[in-house]
Design a protein around this motif. Structure first.
Motif, short mmCIF file in Angstrom:
data_model
loop_
_atom_site.label_atom_id
_atom_site.label_comp_id
_atom_site.label_asym_id
_atom_site.label_seq_id
_atom_site.Cartn_x
_atom_site.Cartn_y
_atom_site.Cartn_z
N ARG A 9 0.84 -1.21 0.00
CA ARG A 9 0.00 0.00 0.00
C ARG A 9 0.86 1.25 0.00
N GLN A 37 -1.21 8.51 -10.46
CA GLN A 37 -2.01 9.64 -10.02
C GLN A 37 -1.18 10.53 -9.10
N LEU A 91 -2.10 3.19 -9.51
CA LEU A 91 -3.38 2.48 -9.46
C LEU A 91 -3.41 1.38 -10.51
N PHE A 105 -10.98 -0.74 -9.61
CA PHE A 105 -9.67 -0.25 -9.19
C PHE A 105 -9.25 -0.84 -7.86
N GLY A 106 -7.94 -1.02 -7.71
CA GLY A 106 -7.39 -1.30 -6.41
C GLY A 106 -7.23 -0.02 -5.62
N GLN A 107 -6.75 -0.15 -4.38
CA GLN A 107 -6.59 1.02 -3.52
C GLN A 107 -5.34 1.81 -3.85
N ARG A 110 1.05 3.95 -2.79
CA ARG A 110 1.63 5.29 -2.71
C ARG A 110 3.14 5.16 -2.64
N GLN B 42 -8.24 6.10 -1.81
CA GLN B 42 -8.88 4.94 -2.41
C GLN B 42 -8.81 5.06 -3.94
N GLY B 43 -8.96 3.93 -4.60
CA GLY B 43 -9.05 3.95 -6.05
C GLY B 43 -10.43 4.43 -6.49
N PRO B 44 -10.55 4.92 -7.73
CA PRO B 44 -11.85 5.34 -8.23
C PRO B 44 -12.85 4.19 -8.25
#
Lengths: 114, 112
Positions: A9, A37, A91, A105-107, A110, B42-44
């Motif tokens: 994560r 992102q 992502l 989508f996954g979380q 980062r 969180q993801g979209p």
């Protein structure tokens, strides 16, 4: 699990270090996408797989970025010699089709390069 | 280029209906319009998708006029938990590869 899973994560890397980010898509999903992102921005497309074939890698920002999906399921995004500008959320998304369909989508992972 | 334009931010109050409009003047004939919601860290998450007229599901409605140059996402009776960023997407071909193009989205803040 029922959803898209990404690991780790969170990742802190020293500049110049190589990193590998993992994505477990939903079972049976043919299409897999990677996005980058930046803070406060929308996702930017990196690459697309249809099963094990990487059909579009036009969004990869440099040759330091490499993605694979050797068996058509799990995918790995590798960044070599990380730079500070690589810091972002990465992502992964999977879907049944490439277009006009819901993507899951996954979380995200980062990545912080220090 | 097919791209979208949305308001950067919007405020509303609990219980109100919220409408977010997106313009996509160069949408391709066979392209769909898709909306996603994203919470922090969180993801979209997919909300709704449509081609023309009106589409409704359990969380939202999507209104698309005949010329398809814009679309409006309607969220009925919002709650604090609807505070999120909402993205309107259409696709385009780049070097013969089809991609969904994400803008910066609309940051929706719901107040009590």
């Amino acid at each position: 699990g029922a959803g898209v899973s990404q690991s780790p994560r969170y990742k802190v890397a020293k500049r110049g270090q190589d990193v590998a980010l993992r994505c477990d898509p939903i079972s049976g999903h043919v299409s897999l996408f990677w996005y980058q992102q930046a803070l406060g921005q929308g996702p930017e497309f990196l690459t697309y797989f249809q099963n094990e074939a990487q059909l579009d890698k036009s969004g990869l920002p440099s040759d330091r970025f490499f993605a694979e999906r050797p068996e058509g399921s799990v995918s790995t995004l590798k960044i070599q010699r990380t730079q500070q500008e690589d810091s972002a959320v990465y992502l992964c998304a999977s879907s049944v089709l490439r277009v006009n369909t819901e993507a899951f989508f996954g979380q995200g992972t980062r990545l912080t390069v220090v | 280029l097919a791209k979208t334009t949305q308001p950067i931010s919007m405020d509303s109050y609990e219980g109100q209906e919220v409408n977010i409009t997106c313009s996509h003047n160069n949408i391709a004939t066979n392209d769909y319009i898709t909306w996603y919601q994203q919470f922090p860290s969180q993801g979209p998450r997919f909300i709704i998708q449509g081609y023309k007229t009106k589409v409704t599901n359990e969380v939202a409605s999507l209104f698309i006029p005949a010329d398809r140059k814009s679309s409006t996402l309607s969220l009925p009776r919002v709650s604090l938990s609807d505070t999120a960023v909402y993205y309107c997407l259409v696709g385009e071909f780049r070097d013969s590869n089809y991609q969904l193009i994400w803008g910066a989205g609309t940051k929706l803040i719901i107040k009590p």
